[in-house]
Write an enzyme that holds these catalytic residues in place. Structure first.
Site, short mmCIF file in Angstrom:
data_model
loop_
_atom_site.label_atom_id
_atom_site.label_comp_id
_atom_site.label_asym_id
_atom_site.label_seq_id
_atom_site.Cartn_x
_atom_site.Cartn_y
_atom_site.Cartn_z
CB SER A 156 3.20 -0.43 0.06
OG SER A 156 3.20 -1.85 -0.03
CG HIS A 162 1.63 0.06 4.22
ND1 HIS A 162 0.71 0.36 5.19
CD2 HIS A 162 1.07 -0.88 3.42
CE1 HIS A 162 -0.39 -0.35 4.98
NE2 HIS A 162 -0.20 -1.11 3.93
CG ASP A 218 0.76 -3.97 1.80
OD1 ASP A 218 1.13 -3.13 0.96
OD2 ASP A 218 -0.20 -3.79 2.57
CG MET A 223 -0.57 -9.86 1.13
SD MET A 223 -0.50 -9.55 -0.65
CE MET A 223 -0.58 -7.78 -0.61
CG HIS A 275 -2.44 -3.80 5.49
ND1 HIS A 275 -2.64 -3.48 4.16
CD2 HIS A 275 -3.60 -4.36 5.92
CE1 HIS A 275 -3.87 -3.83 3.81
NE2 HIS A 275 -4.47 -4.35 4.87
CG MET A 300 -4.06 -7.46 3.62
SD MET A 300 -3.42 -6.86 2.06
CE MET A 300 -1.78 -6.39 2.58
CG MET A 331 -7.94 -2.59 2.18
SD MET A 331 -6.22 -2.16 2.00
CE MET A 331 -5.86 -2.86 0.40
N GLY A 377 -4.44 -7.73 -2.02
CA GLY A 377 -3.72 -8.88 -2.57
C GLY A 377 -2.58 -8.52 -3.48
CG PHE A 378 -2.27 -9.06 -6.58
CD1 PHE A 378 -3.51 -9.61 -6.31
CD2 PHE A 378 -1.18 -9.93 -6.79
CE1 PHE A 378 -3.70 -10.99 -6.29
CE2 PHE A 378 -1.37 -11.32 -6.77
CZ PHE A 378 -2.62 -11.84 -6.51
N GLY A 405 -0.12 -2.21 -7.58
CA GLY A 405 -0.28 -1.80 -8.97
C GLY A 405 -1.69 -1.85 -9.53
CG ASP A 444 -2.93 -0.18 1.20
OD1 ASP A 444 -2.67 -1.08 2.01
OD2 ASP A 444 -2.42 -0.12 0.08
N GLY A 445 -3.94 1.67 -1.83
CA GLY A 445 -4.24 0.99 -3.09
C GLY A 445 -4.52 1.97 -4.21
N GLY A 446 -3.65 1.96 -5.22
CA GLY A 446 -3.87 2.82 -6.38
C GLY A 446 -3.65 4.30 -6.11
CB SER A 454 3.06 0.52 -8.29
OG SER A 454 1.74 0.98 -8.09
C1 DX5 Z 1 -2.96 -4.49 -1.69
C2 DX5 Z 1 -1.74 -3.79 -1.16
C3 DX5 Z 1 -1.43 -2.62 -2.09
C4 DX5 Z 1 -0.17 -1.91 -1.75
C5 DX5 Z 1 -0.12 -0.59 -2.48
O1 DX5 Z 1 -3.24 -5.59 -0.92
O2 DX5 Z 1 -1.98 -3.34 0.16
O3 DX5 Z 1 -2.53 -1.75 -1.99
O4 DX5 Z 1 -0.14 -1.61 -0.42
O5 DX5 Z 1 0.04 -0.86 -3.81
P1 DX5 Z 1 -0.10 0.28 -4.93
O6 DX5 Z 1 0.25 1.60 -4.28
O7 DX5 Z 1 0.89 -0.14 -5.98
O8 DX5 Z 1 -1.52 0.21 -5.36
ZN ZN Z 2 -1.48 -2.35 2.75
#
Ligand code: DX5
Ligand code: ZN
Length: 218
Positions: A9, A34, A36, A38, A67, A69, A141, A146-147, A149, A179-181, A202
């Site tokens: 991402s 990817h 993101d 927003m 993606h 959002m 998700m 939104g963020f 990390g 997607d996420g963490g 991240s």
């Molecule tokens: C949230 C983003 C994050 C990003 C991935 O809205 O979509 O999930 O893609 O971020 P990491 O891999 O750092 O969680």
């Molecule tokens: Zn995403």
């Protein structure tokens, strides 16, 4: 189990050296990139829009996995496809009805792009079932959108597992993306649960061992 697709991402990339960071993940073996997007309305953060996608979507050979959002995906979908999206994934929660979800999917397909539907952590996975025969991808998700990390939400594993079971039982052709963490640990369990595509921000960008990290995700 199919070959895992890794989708870095760019939200976590160094925007002062964006093209260099994109080349790094491409050379390290990532198949998708990817984006993101927003809007500061559907999610409490603003990232980037069509101009950034347009300027980089043809500067690499990876699949442009966009993606959005954002609110009102029906209005903006064509812009992102014209800017270079190969997959365009919008949010179930950004639509007022199932009818609208189908309208956005059809619009994305009319523009020759693959359609994905994303659900936030608190949305039951069953909400996507009515659309699966029309979708190319479902994005689960595993953090609140939104963020980058953030910490992986463990309940996401069972959502992926339930979706995989439903897709396999009904012989549906639809990819599952998470997607996420995502890191070496969470990727392992997501793969066991049946995911096809791993988004990682991240865990990949900002590190000098990206190739090893991508291999560890697989
Ligand atoms: C949230 C983003 C994050 C990003 C991935 O809205 O979509 O999930 O893609 O971020 P990491 O891999 O750092 O969680
Ligand atoms: Zn995403």
């Amino acid at each position: 189990m199919n070959k895992i697709i890794v989708a870095p991402s760019i939200l976590s990339a160094d925007f002062n050296h964006l093209l260099e960071d994109i080349k790094k993940v491409e050379e390290a073996g990532a198949e998708w990139l990817h984006f993101d997007v927003m809007d500061g309305h559907f999610v409490p953060n603003i990232s980037f829009g069509q101009p950034v996608l347009k300027s980089i979507s043809h500067s690499h050979k990876m699949v442009n996995d966009v993606h959005i959002m954002i609110s009102d995906p029906f209005k903006y979908a064509p812009e992102f496809i014209k800017a270079g999206a190969n997959f365009l994934t919008f949010h179930y929660e950004a639509c007022k009805s199932d009818k609208e979800v189908f309208q956005v999917i059809d619009l994305i397909h009319d523009y020759g792009c693959k359609a994905g539907l994303s659900v936030k952590p608190n949305t039951p996975i069953e909400k996507v079932y009515p659309f699966l025969y029309s979708l190319d991808l479902v994005l689960v998700m595993s953090v609140e959108p939104g963020f980058g990390g953030q910490k992986f939400i463990p309940e996401s594993f069972s959502k992926i597992f339930k979706l995989r079971e439903y897709i396999n039982t009904n012989k549906i052709k639809c990819l599952i993306e998470v997607d996420g963490g995502i890191n070496e640990e969470t990727a392992k369990t997501c793969k066991l649960a049946g995911v096809d595509v791993l988004v990682a921000g991240s865990y990949l960008f900002g590190h000098d061992d990206i190739k090893e990290r991508i291999e560890k995700l697989r």
